[in-house]
Scaffold this motif. Structure first.
Motif, PDB file in Angstrom:
ATOM      1  N   CYS A  35      12.065   4.018  51.105  1.00 19.01           N
ATOM      2  CA  CYS A  35      13.145   3.722  51.984  1.00 19.01           C
ATOM      3  C   CYS A  35      12.915   4.385  53.067  1.00 19.01           C
ATOM      4  O   CYS A  35      13.132   5.392  53.577  1.00 19.01           O
ATOM      5  N   VAL A  36      13.053   3.354  54.542  1.00 20.40           N
ATOM      6  CA  VAL A  36      13.616   3.735  56.072  1.00 20.40           C
ATOM      7  C   VAL A  36      14.967   3.270  56.041  1.00 20.40           C
ATOM      8  O   VAL A  36      15.417   2.019  55.680  1.00 20.40           O
ATOM      9  N   ALA A  62      17.201   8.833  58.337  1.00 21.20           N
ATOM     10  CA  ALA A  62      17.138   8.804  57.049  1.00 21.20           C
ATOM     11  C   ALA A  62      15.491   8.384  56.163  1.00 21.20           C
ATOM     12  O   ALA A  62      15.431   7.047  56.805  1.00 21.20           O
ATOM     13  N   GLU A  63      15.643   9.064  55.288  1.00 22.60           N
ATOM     14  CA  GLU A  63      14.094   8.365  54.313  1.00 22.60           C
ATOM     15  C   GLU A  63      14.358   8.704  52.936  1.00 22.60           C
ATOM     16  O   GLU A  63      15.039   9.835  52.957  1.00 22.60           O
ATOM     17  N   GLY A  64      13.249   7.808  51.944  1.00 20.18           N
ATOM     18  CA  GLY A  64      13.571   9.055  50.730  1.00 20.18           C
ATOM     19  C   GLY A  64      12.340   7.677  50.070  1.00 20.18           C
ATOM     20  O   GLY A  64      11.945   6.808  49.970  1.00 20.18           O
ATOM     21  N   GLU A  78      16.078   3.989  47.764  1.00 19.14           N
ATOM     22  CA  GLU A  78      17.561   3.893  48.410  1.00 19.14           C
ATOM     23  C   GLU A  78      18.452   5.117  48.652  1.00 19.14           C
ATOM     24  O   GLU A  78      19.178   5.364  49.275  1.00 19.14           O
ATOM     25  N   ALA A  87      17.095   7.788  50.194  1.00 20.70           N
ATOM     26  CA  ALA A  87      17.569   7.916  51.687  1.00 20.70           C
ATOM     27  C   ALA A  87      19.414   7.982  51.993  1.00 20.70           C
ATOM     28  O   ALA A  87      19.062   8.754  52.685  1.00 20.70           O
ATOM     29  N   HIS A 115      20.534  11.621  52.151  1.00 23.05           N
ATOM     30  CA  HIS A 115      20.476  12.573  53.185  1.00 23.05           C
ATOM     31  C   HIS A 115      22.132  12.167  54.448  1.00 23.05           C
ATOM     32  O   HIS A 115      21.120  13.536  55.321  1.00 23.05           O
TER      33      HIS A 115
END
Length: 359
Positions: free
Chosen positions: A31-32, A42-44, A55, A58, A61
């Motif tokens: 997920c971005v 954010a990224e995850g 999700e 992300a 963060h």
């Protein structure tokens, strides 16, 4: 900071997803999250069963209302159910995300429906971005969830003339060290390894995935033995790091259904010709791994027996995905070929004396 396009963000999400765990019941998802001006904030990614989904990872963060009005770009439709973790749909709604973009729909009976839930919450939803790339990436998991059984990879090693053993029954080793090590790596990519009782009795295998020096690889497939005969208490497979599953049945559909209920999504079938032929005959093989050695053995020790093909017109056609050279051997990777499109029915001629309308 430079803005990121949706496609760029989706490719980044797929790269993040590839960091996840290949095995287990959950898909690898990335997920971005993009700010309203298109900046990555954010990224995850999902790290395995029981951990935060991509999700939620992300969103973790971000602080305060940083996600309000943002776009979440996800490789798979956000889940909409309570499992070991809560629904990603509810996390996205609570965070105030304005738009969700995903590549492929979730076919899960319980987890699907996320897009509808997000739309009900007035979130803009876009689906199908880089769908082909994401579908290829998630092929095994999507296949398992659609068919409600583990995806099946069938492996065998044979001579160029299709023999799995010499006339006296000896088969170690038809292939070389590079091919054998590749097999161990593929074992480690599967949730379970499946053999028949005949293989256990004849070869007493450990069914582990090992490295070049014989060490156990970090991930070990669960050993499964199919057949009505009991596995001896002294069999090496009982020393496996995972408890042995004895599938006391010849009903392969039932065996796979039970494994699916146990959370197993991929199996590596490495039994002898009897079990291999049974899987092919039942139409249950999703991927073939055929290791061909440059030797000729002759005789009747074929790698496959009866697979339900009475004539050439009934042949089980395969589509070759790729060929690899492993030392002196060749690896052929194939999948069942798609069925040819049905021929259109011929148009019916109007009977004489009619206007051609359907009677």
């Amino acid at each position: 900071m430079m803005s990121t396009t949706i496609e760029e963000a989706m490719r980044a999400a797929l790269a993040l997803a590839s960091r996840g765990v290949k095995t287990g019941p959950n898909p690898r998802v990335g997920c971005v999250i993009l700010s309203p001006d298109g900046t990555v904030i954010a990224e995850g990614w999902h790290r395995g069963a029981g951990t935060a989904h991509a999700e939620v990872d992300a969103l973790s963060h971000l602080v305060d209302d940083a996600a309000r009005g943002a776009t979440a770009v996800v490789t798979l439709e956000p889940c909409n159910h309570h499992g070991r973790t809560g629904p990603c749909t509810e996390a996205l709604i609570a965070a105030g995300v304005a738009r969700v973009v995903y590549a492929v729909a979730d076919p899960g009976h319980a987890s699907g429906g996320g897009a509808a839930r997000l739309r009900d919450a007035a979130i803009d939803v876009v689906e199908g971005v880089l769908a082909d790339e994401a579908t290829a990436f998630l092929h095994g998991w999507l296949t398992a969830m659609t068919l409600r059984r583990p995806v099946v990879t069938l492996k065998w090693a044979s001579s160029l003339d299709g023999r799995a053993a010499a006339a006296d029954g000896s088969s170690q080793w038809i292939t070389g060290t590079a091919a054998r090590q590749h097999v161990h790596e593929r074992r480690a990519d599967a949730d379970a390894i499946v053999v028949g009782t005949g293989t256990v009795i004849a070869d007493d295998p450990s069914l582990t995935a090992r490295g070049d020096a014989g060490e156990l690889l970090p991930h070990q497939p669960v050993p499964v033995v199919v057949g009505e005969r009991a596995v001896a208490a002294t069999a090496r497979v009982r020393e496996h790091p995972h408890a042995l599953i004895e599938a006391r049945s010849h009903d392969l559909d039932a065996v796979l259904a039970d494994l699916f209920k146990r959370g197993i999504r991929s199996v590596f079938v490495e039994g002898g010709p009897t079990l291999a032929s049974a899987f092919v005959r039942a139409g249950l093989v999703d991927e073939f791994l055929v290791y061909l050695a440059p030797v000729l053995l002759g005789g009747d020790r074929l790698a496959l027996g009866d697979v339900g093909v009475p004539g050439i017109a009934d042949a089980r056609r395969l589509a070759v995905e790729r060929l690899e050279i492993l030392g002196d051997d060749i690896l052929l990777v194939a999948r069942p070929a798609p069925a040819p499109p049905a021929a259109a029915a011929p148009a019916l001629s109007a009977p004489s004396g009619t206007d051609g309308r359907t009677l």
